[in-house]
Design a protein around this motif. Structure first.
Motif, PDB file in Angstrom:
ATOM      1  N   THR A 105       1.035  -1.008   0.119  1.00 21.48           N
ATOM      2  CA  THR A 105       0.118  -0.026  -0.237  1.00 21.48           C
ATOM      3  C   THR A 105       0.958   1.452  -0.230  1.00 21.48           C
ATOM      4  OG1 THR A 105      -0.053   0.286   1.959  1.00 21.48           O
ATOM      5  CG2 THR A 105      -1.634  -1.283   0.973  1.00 21.48           C
ATOM      6  N   ASN A 106       2.225   1.444   0.236  1.00 21.02           N
ATOM      7  CA  ASN A 106       2.700   2.703   0.486  1.00 21.02           C
ATOM      8  C   ASN A 106       3.201   2.910  -0.410  1.00 21.02           C
ATOM      9  OD1 ASN A 106       5.391   4.295   1.145  1.00 21.02           O
ATOM     10  ND2 ASN A 106       5.034   3.340   3.413  1.00 21.02           N
ATOM     11  N   PRO A 107       3.141   4.311  -1.820  1.00 21.13           N
ATOM     12  CA  PRO A 107       3.866   3.989  -2.797  1.00 21.13           C
ATOM     13  C   PRO A 107       5.821   4.045  -2.722  1.00 21.13           C
ATOM     14  CG  PRO A 107       3.614   6.583  -1.595  1.00 21.13           C
ATOM     15  CD  PRO A 107       3.059   4.369  -0.619  1.00 21.13           C
ATOM     16  N   ARG A 108       5.483   4.050  -2.334  1.00 23.54           N
ATOM     17  CA  ARG A 108       7.736   3.268  -1.974  1.00 23.54           C
ATOM     18  C   ARG A 108       8.217   1.769  -2.787  1.00 23.54           C
ATOM     19  NH1 ARG A 108       9.615   6.672   3.233  1.00 23.54           N
ATOM     20  NH2 ARG A 108       9.742   8.686   2.441  1.00 23.54           N
ATOM     21  N   VAL A 109       6.921   1.347  -2.495  1.00 27.99           N
ATOM     22  CA  VAL A 109       6.819  -0.224  -2.351  1.00 27.99           C
ATOM     23  C   VAL A 109       7.075  -0.313  -4.560  1.00 27.99           C
ATOM     24  CG1 VAL A 109       5.539  -2.587  -2.816  1.00 27.99           C
ATOM     25  CG2 VAL A 109       6.056  -1.005  -0.134  1.00 27.99           C
ATOM     26  N   PRO A 110       7.884  -0.588  -4.817  1.00 29.74           N
ATOM     27  CA  PRO A 110       8.174  -0.805  -6.180  1.00 29.74           C
ATOM     28  C   PRO A 110       7.119  -1.246  -6.938  1.00 29.74           C
ATOM     29  CG  PRO A 110       9.334  -3.308  -4.755  1.00 29.74           C
ATOM     30  CD  PRO A 110       9.358  -1.875  -3.859  1.00 29.74           C
ATOM     31  N   SER A 111       6.640  -0.863  -8.140  1.00 32.61           N
ATOM     32  CA  SER A 111       6.204  -1.409  -9.315  1.00 32.61           C
ATOM     33  C   SER A 111       6.177  -3.001  -9.464  1.00 32.61           C
ATOM     34  CB  SER A 111       5.923  -0.758 -10.693  1.00 32.61           C
ATOM     35  OG  SER A 111       6.364   0.474 -10.182  1.00 32.61           O
ATOM     36  N   ILE A 112       7.150  -3.333  -9.357  1.00 32.67           N
ATOM     37  CA  ILE A 112       7.061  -4.792  -9.812  1.00 32.67           C
ATOM     38  C   ILE A 112       7.284  -5.283  -7.944  1.00 32.67           C
ATOM     39  CG2 ILE A 112       7.916  -6.570 -11.683  1.00 32.67           C
ATOM     40  CD1 ILE A 112       7.270  -5.038 -13.757  1.00 32.67           C
ATOM     41  N   PHE A 113       7.375  -6.335  -8.259  1.00 33.81           N
ATOM     42  CA  PHE A 113       7.971  -7.053  -6.570  1.00 33.81           C
ATOM     43  C   PHE A 113       7.616  -8.562  -6.545  1.00 33.81           C
ATOM     44  CE2 PHE A 113       8.946  -9.021  -2.548  1.00 33.81           C
ATOM     45  CZ  PHE A 113       9.172  -8.022  -1.707  1.00 33.81           C
ATOM     46  N   CYS A 114       9.015  -8.935  -6.764  1.00 33.33           N
ATOM     47  CA  CYS A 114       9.245 -10.515  -6.895  1.00 33.33           C
ATOM     48  C   CYS A 114       9.742 -11.149  -5.441  1.00 33.33           C
ATOM     49  CB  CYS A 114      10.274 -10.780  -7.610  1.00 33.33           C
ATOM     50  SG  CYS A 114       9.670 -10.254  -9.392  1.00 33.33           S
ATOM     51  N   LEU A 115       9.050 -11.930  -5.179  1.00 39.31           N
ATOM     52  CA  LEU A 115       9.760 -12.969  -3.830  1.00 39.31           C
ATOM     53  C   LEU A 115      10.365 -14.358  -4.194  1.00 39.31           C
ATOM     54  CD1 LEU A 115       9.558 -13.140  -0.739  1.00 39.31           C
ATOM     55  CD2 LEU A 115       6.811 -13.995  -0.369  1.00 39.31           C
ATOM     56  N   VAL A 116      11.402 -13.941  -3.669  1.00 40.57           N
ATOM     57  CA  VAL A 116      12.401 -15.642  -4.165  1.00 40.57           C
ATOM     58  C   VAL A 116      12.043 -16.352  -3.117  1.00 40.57           C
ATOM     59  CG1 VAL A 116      15.193 -16.227  -4.572  1.00 40.57           C
ATOM     60  CG2 VAL A 116      13.898 -13.763  -4.750  1.00 40.57           C
ATOM     61  N   GLU A 117      11.966 -17.611  -3.688  1.00 38.99           N
ATOM     62  CA  GLU A 117      12.087 -18.864  -2.686  1.00 38.99           C
ATOM     63  C   GLU A 117      13.443 -18.962  -2.147  1.00 38.99           C
ATOM     64  OE1 GLU A 117      12.866 -24.189  -2.786  1.00 38.99           O
ATOM     65  OE2 GLU A 117      11.835 -22.775  -4.828  1.00 38.99           O
ATOM     66  N   THR A 118      12.787 -19.113  -0.399  1.00 36.51           N
ATOM     67  CA  THR A 118      13.813 -19.024   0.407  1.00 36.51           C
ATOM     68  C   THR A 118      15.176 -19.964   0.505  1.00 36.51           C
ATOM     69  OG1 THR A 118      11.687 -18.639   2.658  1.00 36.51           O
ATOM     70  CG2 THR A 118      14.001 -19.711   2.767  1.00 36.51           C
ATOM     71  N   GLY A 119      16.069 -19.317   0.768  1.00 35.04           N
ATOM     72  CA  GLY A 119      17.435 -20.043   0.128  1.00 35.04           C
ATOM     73  C   GLY A 119      18.061 -19.497  -1.396  1.00 35.04           C
ATOM     74  N   TRP A 120      17.395 -19.389  -1.794  1.00 34.66           N
ATOM     75  CA  TRP A 120      17.436 -18.694  -3.306  1.00 34.66           C
ATOM     76  C   TRP A 120      18.055 -17.019  -3.473  1.00 34.66           C
ATOM     77  CZ3 TRP A 120      18.128 -21.245  -8.260  1.00 34.66           C
ATOM     78  CH2 TRP A 120      17.586 -22.961  -8.234  1.00 34.66           C
ATOM     79  N   VAL A 121      18.790 -16.824  -4.801  1.00 36.27           N
ATOM     80  CA  VAL A 121      18.978 -15.605  -4.448  1.00 36.27           C
ATOM     81  C   VAL A 121      18.902 -14.602  -6.241  1.00 36.27           C
ATOM     82  CG1 VAL A 121      20.761 -15.487  -2.485  1.00 36.27           C
ATOM     83  CG2 VAL A 121      21.424 -15.569  -4.528  1.00 36.27           C
ATOM     84  N   VAL A 122      18.212 -13.602  -6.408  1.00 33.69           N
ATOM     85  CA  VAL A 122      18.173 -13.487  -7.348  1.00 33.69           C
ATOM     86  C   VAL A 122      18.906 -12.220  -7.924  1.00 33.69           C
ATOM     87  CG1 VAL A 122      16.154 -12.015  -7.374  1.00 33.69           C
ATOM     88  CG2 VAL A 122      16.319 -12.669  -9.336  1.00 33.69           C
TER      89      VAL A 122
END
Length: 414
Positions: free
Chosen positions: A320-337
């Motif tokens: 809800t906060n406008p500072r949250v990015p337009s596209i957000f990706c959650l990674v599986e725990t233990g992985w990195v992007v």
């Protein structure tokens, strides 16, 4: 990645200005033995960055274990995202990152085009969506002192802690303790009643070596435990009663070079802007390229799920906060992007920033002192509640937030 973050912290904090009375740090080589008055309790809020709850069970923390036995302790859910700055600001404001505005270690705001908040940023614009407890305390005539804490150097309309130190990772843990003891040796009228203290070394070791039992991680844990024990002993020698509130900002999980999602395999890097990558991904499309970027990222990916800001699952409490990015990706725990893999990422390490409900992301909590009954382990609660506890112990009339005193009411002494 982690080294870059540390560099950002050091660069900004070392350039920050500090008041004159923060310039001296006495060396306390001998035990303090000054018992001259009946003292009111002080509340000391301690952050052990990256301290997992199970670290207390490894037989290497005699001082923390003794405090736990005399008070309360247990696992604590961090707020999402399970990153350092968002959760440190939650602990001292009682609000989730979506409500207090520090939504990541790195972030952007459409109201400041071209600017990027990083962990060295001290411009009040980025921090003033919520008031930290030391500012509320100062406004109510309760003296505060901060021995490091994210945001503790920020000027809130001319108000700061009465005593504060700019973050300096080179300042050893023992000197941090010495400074707090020095504050407590002052006359009552200039002695703080609320103190914050920050330890970064356990998190650093966890990033480099991972959270599994190991010599170097355990050395960092034991060293912090020893310093907390020394702090308590020094204050006992002063007959200074202390209500300790000890918390971490998040947990830690194991990462490895064979669990990397490469961004260049999803879309060419010149088509979008990465705000933050690593344990989650924050992306802003370039002008006129929104549809193509959305198509590339919002499709299914192995080990990662992406959403438009407005579609982030409500159970994360984020979006809800406008500072949250337009596209957000959650990674599986233990992985990195990652767009670029750092040179140091060559073996097993540790990371955080994942789903805050994941067991590996659970933070640690402990409180002990004259206002706390010996209540043993508490059921897990949300870290927004810590603010209410610190306010109660310090005598601060709290600002309304997202938390509650309810988890602690059964163990608070009248």
């Amino acid at each position: 990645m982690f080294k870059n973050l540390i560099s950002l912290i050091l660069a900004g904090f070392l350039l920050a200005g500090a008041p004159a009375l923060a310039a001296t740090t006495p060396e306390l080589d001998d035990p303090v033995s000054e018992k001259t008055e009946q003292r009111d309790p002080v509340t000391i809020l301690i952050s052990i960055d990256g301290f997992r709850p199970d670290y207390l069970e490894r037989g290497i923390t005699p001082n923390l274990s003794a405090l736990a036995a005399s008070g309360i302790y247990g696992p604590m859910r961090p707020s999402f995202p399970s990153k350092t700055f968002p959760n440190h600001w939650t602990l001292v404001t009682g609000k989730t990152p979506d409500h207090h505005g520090i939504v990541g270690n790195t972030m952007e705001d459409a109201a400041r085009p071209g600017e990027v908040f990083k962990m060295a940023t001290q411009d009040p614009f980025w921090w003033n969506q919520a008031e930290p407890i030391w500012i509320t305390a100062e406004k109510q005539g309760i003296r505060s002192a901060t021995m490091f804490w994210p945001g503790s150097e920020v000027d809130f309309n001319g108000v700061r802690p009465a005593d504060w130190w700019p973050f300096n990772q080179k300042l050893s843990n023992d000197r941090r303790i010495n400074a707090i003891v020095d504050w407590m040796r002052r006359p009552a009228d200039i002695r703080p009643r609320l103190v914050t203290l920050y330890f970064d070394t356990v998190d650093t070791a966890g990033h480099y070596y991972g959270p599994a039992p190991g010599e170097k991680l355990h050395a960092a844990i034991s060293a912090v435990d020893s310093e907390i024990g020394r702090l308590k002993q020094q204050l006992d020698n002063l007959d200074q009663p202390v209500n300790f509130v000890i918390a971490s900002d998040h947990g830690m999980t194991e990462t490895a070079p064979d669990r990397i999602i490469y961004l260049d395999q999803i879309m060419a890097r010149d088509q979008y802007r990465v705000v933050e990558d690593g344990n989650y991904l924050a992306v802003e499309p370039l002008e006129g390229n929104r549809d193509a970027v959305r198509a590339a990222f919002l499709q299914p990916h192995e080990h990662m799920q992406c959403w438009d800001r407005q579609n982030i699952p409500p159970e994360l409490g984020y979006g809800t906060n406008p500072r949250v990015p337009s596209i957000f990706c959650l990674v599986e725990t233990g992985w990195v992007v990652l767009q670029d893999v750092p040179e140091w990422m060559t073996g097993t390490g540790g990371g955080h920033g994942y789903d805050h409900r994941d067991p590996d992301m659970m933070a640690f909590f402990l409180s002990s002192g004259p206002a706390i009954r010996a209540g043993g382990q508490l059921p897990a609660f949300d870290n927004v509640d810590i603010y209410s506890l610190v306010a109660k112990l310090t005598g601060v009339n709290p600002v309304a937030g997202d938390g509650s005193l309810a988890p602690f009411e059964p163990v608070l002494k009248p």
